[in-house]
Structures are given as C-alpha cells and as structure tokens.
Scaffold this active site. Sequence first.
Site, short mmCIF file in Angstrom:
data_model
loop_
_atom_site.label_atom_id
_atom_site.label_comp_id
_atom_site.label_asym_id
_atom_site.label_seq_id
_atom_site.Cartn_x
_atom_site.Cartn_y
_atom_site.Cartn_z
N ARG A 146 0.94 -1.35 0.26
CA ARG A 146 -0.10 -0.14 0.28
C ARG A 146 0.72 1.34 0.10
O ARG A 146 0.28 2.38 -0.56
CB ARG A 146 -1.03 -0.06 1.23
CG ARG A 146 -1.85 -1.14 1.23
CD ARG A 146 -3.15 -1.15 0.22
NE ARG A 146 -3.82 0.00 0.42
CZ ARG A 146 -4.96 0.44 -0.50
NH1 ARG A 146 -5.36 -0.58 -1.17
NH2 ARG A 146 -5.61 1.56 -0.51
N HIS A 180 -3.50 -2.11 -8.20
CA HIS A 180 -4.53 -2.41 -7.13
C HIS A 180 -3.62 -2.98 -5.74
O HIS A 180 -2.71 -3.72 -6.33
CB HIS A 180 -5.33 -3.67 -7.43
CG HIS A 180 -6.40 -4.28 -6.26
ND1 HIS A 180 -7.28 -3.65 -5.78
CD2 HIS A 180 -5.78 -5.40 -5.81
CE1 HIS A 180 -7.83 -4.47 -4.60
NE2 HIS A 180 -6.89 -5.59 -4.52
P1 GDP Z 1 -7.99 1.12 -3.53
O1 GDP Z 1 -7.85 0.13 -2.43
O2 GDP Z 1 -6.92 2.18 -3.07
O3 GDP Z 1 -7.78 0.59 -4.74
O4 GDP Z 1 -9.42 2.04 -3.38
P2 GDP Z 1 -10.79 1.43 -3.11
O5 GDP Z 1 -10.76 -0.04 -2.65
O6 GDP Z 1 -11.47 2.49 -2.22
O7 GDP Z 1 -11.55 1.41 -4.65
C1 GDP Z 1 -11.30 0.45 -5.29
C2 GDP Z 1 -11.07 1.34 -6.62
O8 GDP Z 1 -12.22 1.88 -7.11
C3 GDP Z 1 -9.90 2.42 -6.61
O9 GDP Z 1 -8.90 1.91 -6.92
C4 GDP Z 1 -10.34 3.38 -7.83
O10 GDP Z 1 -9.91 3.03 -8.98
C5 GDP Z 1 -11.86 3.10 -7.66
N1 GDP Z 1 -12.32 4.32 -7.07
C6 GDP Z 1 -12.68 4.43 -5.56
N2 GDP Z 1 -13.32 5.62 -5.25
C7 GDP Z 1 -13.69 6.34 -6.40
C8 GDP Z 1 -14.58 7.31 -6.55
O11 GDP Z 1 -14.84 7.90 -5.75
N3 GDP Z 1 -14.60 7.39 -8.18
C9 GDP Z 1 -14.21 6.76 -9.19
N4 GDP Z 1 -14.60 7.08 -10.46
N5 GDP Z 1 -13.46 5.79 -8.82
C10 GDP Z 1 -13.15 5.37 -7.52
#
Ligand code: GDP
Length: 141
Positions: free
Chosen positions: A86, A116
Amino acid sequence: MTNRTFAIIKPDAVKNNNSGKIIDHILNSGYEILSARLTRMTLAQAEGFYAVHVGRPFFEELTRFMSSGSCWVLVLGKDNAVEEWRKTIGATNPVDADEGTIRKLYATSLSENAVHGSDSDKNAAIEIGFFFSDAELIACQ
Ligand code: GDP
C-alpha cells in the site's frame, strides 16, 4: 516472516505500456513475485472482485474499466507485504499520492489508477484465492 499480498497492474497501465516499468519497480522494491498471470476479466469477474463496492456511484465505471482490457494479476511476497505494498503504490487518488509511488508515477486519474493492492491480510488471502490456486503459488523462501 514473509507475507503475501495481491496486486493488479490495471488495464490503463497495460494499455499505456507501463507493465514492464511497474514490474521493475516491484522487483527493485524488494518484493518476490510468487505468481503472475496476464488475464482479461469478464464484467462478471470484475463485479465479483469488487463486490464490496456494490451500490457505490462509481461501481459501474470501475467494473467496466477493469474488464475493458488485459491486466496482470500478481501475488507478491515480502515482510509485512500488505502494508508495504500500500505504501509502494500510494494513495487511491494519484493527486494525493506521495512522490515516487507507483500511482504518482503511472496513474492518470482516480478511476484509472494503474495498480491495485489488498487492504488487509484477510482480503489478500481472499483476493489471491479469487485468481490463483495453491498449486500456482511458489512457496515463500
Ligand atoms: P484502493 O484500495 O486504493 O484501490 O481503493 P478502493 O478499494 O477504495 O476503491 C477501489 C477502486 O475503485 C480504486 O482503486 C479506484 O480505481 C476506484 N474508485 C474508488 N473511489 C472512487 C471514486 O470516488 N470515483 C471513481 N471513479 N473511482 C473510484
């Protein structure tokens, strides 16, 4: 102790020819690649993988994007792998990511953010199991 995490080099990074640079970054940061495969998720697979985000406003955009092209799925080994990875990838939104992180270097937007990384040991095990059988994992040394 060597732990495992799960990583994806997302379709934007593959399309932009950044896979090799990201794999170099992974190896130069001290991770062991325990398994890797180039694949293309179906929409149903992407919906299953991101089931935790069902109902979020970005769910459809996210799953459409993740099934839009090839991606690399990888199992990475390192001490404290989940937390370390991370840190290596940086914040979800590249504008918030620290200098030198993979997302700062290669992400183009919040939705197309290059890589990811699992957010806990429990989810790493679940996500690894989503794509790899035990037989495909090289034992940590
Ligand atoms: P990560 O663990 O850092 O990948 O983040 P999350 O698990 O919260 O979200 C999964 C993926 O969804 C992220 O890597 C982004 O590509 C996408 N994502 C998260 N939040 C948003 C948002 O508010 N808008 C959009 N368009 N994509 C999002």
